[in-house]
Design a protein around this motif. Structure first.
Motif, short mmCIF file in Angstrom:
data_model
loop_
_atom_site.label_atom_id
_atom_site.label_comp_id
_atom_site.label_asym_id
_atom_site.label_seq_id
_atom_site.Cartn_x
_atom_site.Cartn_y
_atom_site.Cartn_z
N UNK A 152 -1.04 7.49 -11.06
CA UNK A 152 -0.91 6.19 -11.39
C UNK A 152 -0.27 5.62 -10.22
N UNK A 153 -0.33 4.14 -10.25
CA UNK A 153 0.13 3.46 -9.21
C UNK A 153 0.45 1.98 -9.78
N UNK A 160 0.75 -1.15 0.06
CA UNK A 160 -0.14 -0.13 0.02
C UNK A 160 0.88 1.22 0.11
N UNK A 161 0.30 2.38 -0.57
CA UNK A 161 0.88 3.62 -0.26
C UNK A 161 -0.01 4.63 0.36
N UNK A 162 0.55 5.35 1.49
CA UNK A 162 0.00 6.10 2.29
C UNK A 162 0.34 7.63 2.12
N UNK A 175 4.20 5.36 -6.97
CA UNK A 175 2.94 6.29 -6.93
C UNK A 175 3.54 7.23 -7.88
N UNK A 176 2.70 8.00 -8.95
CA UNK A 176 3.07 9.07 -9.28
C UNK A 176 2.07 9.91 -9.49
N UNK A 177 2.18 10.92 -8.83
CA UNK A 177 0.83 11.92 -8.41
C UNK A 177 0.47 12.59 -9.44
N UNK A 217 8.11 5.04 -3.95
CA UNK A 217 8.46 3.70 -4.43
C UNK A 217 8.18 2.96 -3.18
N UNK A 218 7.14 2.01 -3.03
CA UNK A 218 6.55 1.28 -2.11
C UNK A 218 7.20 -0.30 -2.33
N UNK A 219 7.59 -1.08 -1.30
CA UNK A 219 8.00 -2.40 -1.53
C UNK A 219 7.02 -3.38 -0.75
N UNK A 220 6.56 -4.22 -1.51
CA UNK A 220 5.87 -5.39 -0.74
C UNK A 220 6.18 -6.64 -0.59
#
Lengths: 115, 112
Positions: B73-74, B49-51, B67-69, B56-59
Motif C-alpha cells: 500500500x501507499x 514519490x517513493x523510490x 509505503x507499506x511493503x 514515510x515520504x513528504x511532498x
C-alpha cells in the motif's frame, strides 16, 4: 505551471477527420508521454518518446500515431476520428527515459470533441 | 504485470480533520510509487514519490504518503485538510521495465 505546453486547448471536429495535437516538454526534459483521459476509461497511457525515439507503447490505436522532433516537441496525430475518441489528451515530460523513478510533469491538456 | 487500485471513488472529510486516500499496488519488481492531484480543467500535478529508503515520504502542500511493503500500500495522508485540497487524486505505480500505470482516481471533497 508545469512548464509543459499543449496546443490547442480545445478542438472540435467531425467523425472521419484527422487532427494533430502538439506538445512542448519542460526545458531539459528528454521524454514525452501521451495520455488519454476519458470518463469511462480513466487515464490511459498511449505512447512515450525519448530523445526522438519511440520508447514505450501503451494502449494506442493504429489510427493514432506520434513523433518527437529534434527540438524535442512532440505531435500526436489522430485520424479517422470516431465519437469514442472524444477525450482529454495530456502530454507529460520527464528528464529520464528508461528509469522508472522520474516523475512526470503534465501539460494542461487538449480537449477533443468529435461530433 | 503491474497494477494499482484506489478502492474509494470518493472521500469526504471536514476541514481541519486528517485525511487519507488509499492506494494498493501490484508489481513484479521493486515499485516506484507516485501521487498526483488534478484540479478541475487542469493537468495532473506531481505531489510526491517513493523510490527507496524511508517509508514515510513528504511532498507538496503538506501531503505525505506511507509505503507499506507487506500490505503493498501507499496511502496518501494529510494531518489537517483544507477546502482547497478538494480535487481528484491519482496513485501511480511503475517498475523499472514497465510504463506508469495510474489508478482510477479518488475524488476528495473537503467540507467547511
Amino acid at each position: 505551471d508545469s512548464g509543459v505546453t499543449q496546443t490547442p486547448k480545445h478542438l472540435i471536429t467531425a467523425t472521419g477527420q484527422r487532427v494533430t495535437l502538439r506538445c512542448s516538454p519542460r526545458s531539459g526534459d528528454l521524454s514525452v508521454y501521451w495520455y488519454q483521459q476519458s470518463l469511462d476509461q480513466g487515464l490511459q497511457f498511449l505512447i512515450q518518446y525519448y530523445n526522438g525515439e519511440e520508447r514505450a507503447k501503451g494502449n494506442i490505436l493504429e489510427r493514432f500515431s506520434a513523433q518527437q522532433f529534434p527540438d524535442l516537441h512532440s505531435e500526436l496525430n489522430l485520424s479517422s476520428l470516431e465519437l469514442g475518441d472524444s477525450a482529454l489528451y495530456f502530454c507529460a515530460s520527464s528528464v529520464g527515459g528508461g528509469q522508472g523513478y522520474y516523475e512526470q510533469y503534465f501539460g494542461p491538456g487538449t480537449r477533443l470533441t468529435v461530433t | 504485470a503491474q497494477s494499482v487500485a484506489q478502492p474509494e471513488d470518493q472521500v469526504n472529510v471536514a476541514e481541519g480533520n486528517p485525511l487519507t486516500v488509499k492506494c494498493t499496488y501490484s508489481v513484479s519488481g521493486n515499485p516506484y510509487l507516485f501521487w498526483y492531484v488534478q484540479y478541475p480543467n487542469r493537468g495532473l500535478q506531481f505531489l510526491l514519490k517513493y523510490i527507496t529508503g524511508d517509508n514515510l515520504v513528504k511532498g507538496s502542500y503538506g501531503f505525505e504518503a506511507e509505503f507499506n511493503k507487506s500490505q503493498t500500500s501507499f496511502h496518501l495522508k494529510k494531518p489537517s485538510a483544507l477546502v482547497s485540497d478538494s480535487a481528484l487524486y491519482f496513485c501511480a505505480v511503475r517498475d523499472s521495465l514497465e510504463d506508469m500505470r495510474f489508478g482510477a482516481g479518488t475524488r476528495l471533497t473537503v467540507k467547511p
